[in-house]
Design a protein around this motif. Sequence first.
Motif, PDB file in Angstrom:
ATOM      1  N   ARG A 535     -18.724 -37.043 143.591  1.00  0.00           N
ATOM      2  CA  ARG A 535     -19.511 -36.365 142.558  1.00  0.00           C
ATOM      3  C   ARG A 535     -20.233 -35.156 143.134  1.00  0.00           C
ATOM      4  N   GLU A 536     -20.761 -35.304 144.334  1.00  0.00           N
ATOM      5  CA  GLU A 536     -21.506 -34.213 144.963  1.00  0.00           C
ATOM      6  C   GLU A 536     -20.613 -33.000 145.189  1.00  0.00           C
ATOM      7  N   ALA A 537     -19.398 -33.223 145.723  1.00  0.00           N
ATOM      8  CA  ALA A 537     -18.491 -32.105 145.992  1.00  0.00           C
ATOM      9  C   ALA A 537     -18.054 -31.434 144.698  1.00  0.00           C
ATOM     10  N   PHE A 538     -17.786 -32.227 143.661  1.00  0.00           N
ATOM     11  CA  PHE A 538     -17.349 -31.666 142.384  1.00  0.00           C
ATOM     12  C   PHE A 538     -18.417 -30.758 141.786  1.00  0.00           C
ATOM     13  N   LEU A 539     -19.653 -31.209 141.790  1.00  0.00           N
ATOM     14  CA  LEU A 539     -20.726 -30.422 141.190  1.00  0.00           C
ATOM     15  C   LEU A 539     -21.062 -29.194 142.033  1.00  0.00           C
ATOM     16  N   GLU A 540     -20.916 -29.289 143.351  1.00  0.00           N
ATOM     17  CA  GLU A 540     -21.152 -28.123 144.201  1.00  0.00           C
ATOM     18  C   GLU A 540     -20.173 -26.994 143.883  1.00  0.00           C
ATOM     19  N   LEU A 541     -18.956 -27.351 143.455  1.00  0.00           N
ATOM     20  CA  LEU A 541     -17.951 -26.347 143.091  1.00  0.00           C
ATOM     21  C   LEU A 541     -18.077 -25.907 141.636  1.00  0.00           C
ATOM     22  N   ASP A 542     -19.082 -26.430 140.927  1.00  0.00           N
ATOM     23  CA  ASP A 542     -19.294 -26.120 139.504  1.00  0.00           C
ATOM     24  C   ASP A 542     -18.150 -26.597 138.622  1.00  0.00           C
ATOM     25  N   GLY A 543     -17.420 -27.592 139.083  1.00  0.00           N
ATOM     26  CA  GLY A 543     -16.381 -28.195 138.254  1.00  0.00           C
ATOM     27  C   GLY A 543     -15.210 -27.271 137.992  1.00  0.00           C
ATOM     28  N   PHE A 544     -14.510 -27.550 136.906  1.00  0.00           N
ATOM     29  CA  PHE A 544     -13.307 -26.795 136.564  1.00  0.00           C
ATOM     30  C   PHE A 544     -13.669 -25.423 136.010  1.00  0.00           C
ATOM     31  N   ASP A 545     -12.835 -24.442 136.301  1.00  0.00           N
ATOM     32  CA  ASP A 545     -12.983 -23.105 135.732  1.00  0.00           C
ATOM     33  C   ASP A 545     -12.541 -23.176 134.276  1.00  0.00           C
ATOM     34  N   GLU A 546     -13.460 -22.927 133.359  1.00  0.00           N
ATOM     35  CA  GLU A 546     -13.189 -23.134 131.939  1.00  0.00           C
ATOM     36  C   GLU A 546     -12.337 -22.042 131.319  1.00  0.00           C
ATOM     37  N   ARG A 547     -11.932 -21.054 132.121  1.00  0.00           N
ATOM     38  CA  ARG A 547     -10.957 -20.067 131.643  1.00  0.00           C
ATOM     39  C   ARG A 547      -9.535 -20.579 131.797  1.00  0.00           C
ATOM     40  N   LEU A 548      -9.364 -21.686 132.505  1.00  0.00           N
ATOM     41  CA  LEU A 548      -8.048 -22.241 132.784  1.00  0.00           C
ATOM     42  C   LEU A 548      -7.887 -23.590 132.092  1.00  0.00           C
TER      43      LEU A 548
END
Length: 671
Positions: A535-548
Amino acid sequence: MTEVSVVICCYTEDRWDDLVASVDSVAGQTLAPAELIVVADHNTALLQRATEAFTSDSVRVIGNDRTTGLSGARNTGYLAAKGEIVAFLDDDAAADPGWLADLLAPYEDPDVGAVGGRAIPAWPEGSAPPWLPPELYWIVGCAYTGQPVEVAEVRNIMGCAMSFRREHLERLGGFAESVGRTAELPLGCEETELCIRLRQRVPGAKVILQPAATVRHRVSADRTRRRYVRQRSWAEGLSKAAVSRLVGAQDALSTERSYLRSVLPKAVLRELRAGNPAGAGGIFVSTAAAGAGYLRGLARKPAPVADSIPAYTVDIENGETSWDGEADVLVRAGGVVLGAARRSEEVGALAAKLADQVRDRPPRPSVQPRVSVVLATAGKPSDVRRCVASVLATGYPDLEVLIVDNIPDGPREELLALAASDDRVRCLHEPVPSASRARNLGAREATGEVLAFTDDDTVVDAGWPAELVAELAQPGTSCVTGLVAPLCLDTPAQVWFEAFGGFGKGYRRQAFTEDPRNLLSPGRFGSGNNMAWSREAFLELDGFDERLGPGRRTRSGEDLDLYLRLVRSGGRIVYTPHAVVRHEHRATEAELLRQLRGYGTGLAALYLLHARRRGGLRELVTAVPRGLPALLGRRPGDSTEPSPGFPRRLVAAQVRGTLSGPLALLRERTR
């Protein structure tokens, strides 16, 4: 006591009185079912009428949200069922009071996987027409001469009064929707194909005929006309050809061969001796029409590469070391995946890898963290129910499932009801169409240390969450991906997708960090329908790019983009073949072409986004010499020629999608 769910499928208001009688007969059983599910097959008026008429707490009325036709409706029914046994009753059949109790009795044997009853015809004139002898009563969906008259093991049971263990239906993916009856065509054999598949794929499974479990099947006047007999026999031949492609001609026609050799010749002689040449003629006409239909069906056979192939799993620790013919079989020992085999002779070579695979598999941690499974969906509620049921059935001790309904006017009532049925399940709503937005919402609302993602058209393996957690517990690992195997290979498009590469990434555990060779082939990291994140790594990357991703003009690429961002930041991805998800591939060529074009569009868009990031363009230019072969789908030693019959238009679809990627991203950025 074993719980039984009864499913009645209906499609027209013309048979309303029959449907009411069928529902009433279930209410009058000496053994009351746990529930009765009425499935209306894509008929809104019928659905509303049934909902208003059947108001008992024990009756649920739902719409078919799968393929139009009896197979799709039955699949919708079993997916909604709660009972350990699922019984099916036709909408024009009324069950005798002891039907359900007699149907259930053989299940005391744990090897029994399916039990069928006996359908007694209710003729419109009180008796059958003289030109229709009892050997042909199968044409009107009833018991016929030649069937066992006592409890016996058979190849298949008849569809109007049958039952299956629900666990087998879930394992096999239910009825093949490429065969079976629709409102326009009197096809059939979907229950025949399922029974054969059950015996092929579940070692020791028995299919039982229980003649004491009787129903009264109304025969409408139009079914007593010679024209219907010809049409139905022709359709039976077409159906048998379709089943032969799915399960092999040997199993598909075994009963028919003995019937032609022994039962029908005796019937012809009997009718002639009785002075009834019309009865003998009926047998000849029906047999000729069925034979012609079968030959016509064979003439429609697709290219060799597109033959349907059984897809399932065997566990060699349980003695499952052989099967008939060719199949796409995942071989494992306990929870250790060894590889795939097409023929049983290949099992020995795979078994020799067991020690190496065990050594390479990390131990499960003593403390198992909470896992939040995020399931974004804009698809069929029946698929969601199937997927969620498989996740909950894993038995992982600390689990939550977050369903994110990604349609504008959601959340849908079916999904809210699903969430209300188990306190481990929650239903959220993301109104903007975007799988990335929906997944990000689920991740923000999740309470687990581990975020696991899959799609609504998957079924997860029993050990799936535990295997993902074991890998994430290893130092430095931020993301884990797993093996995605086909749930079924029942249509040419599904076979082609696997031949094209599918979602599978092999049977060897791999770890990935930043490497220019992987930049042009991020698909090697794994697939977004089987992954877990810290969870920590996912949130640090701000999750998925919502343009894709699906729901946006770019159509895909959100998972691969996130993998690239992780390894660029110094993270580590591990791929494990032991965390297994089975995916239901697109069933038609049109759907597959759209999917592959979308993959091309998303791939081009994510490369453009990567190039805009600091140092990204330089990395892409550096990676081209070593990564281009992988981008083109080839690595040293790979065959450069597709299998015979493989449609090259699939490759062309992905290329066209790639060319449209820049414009799609531009439109998405200005949206």
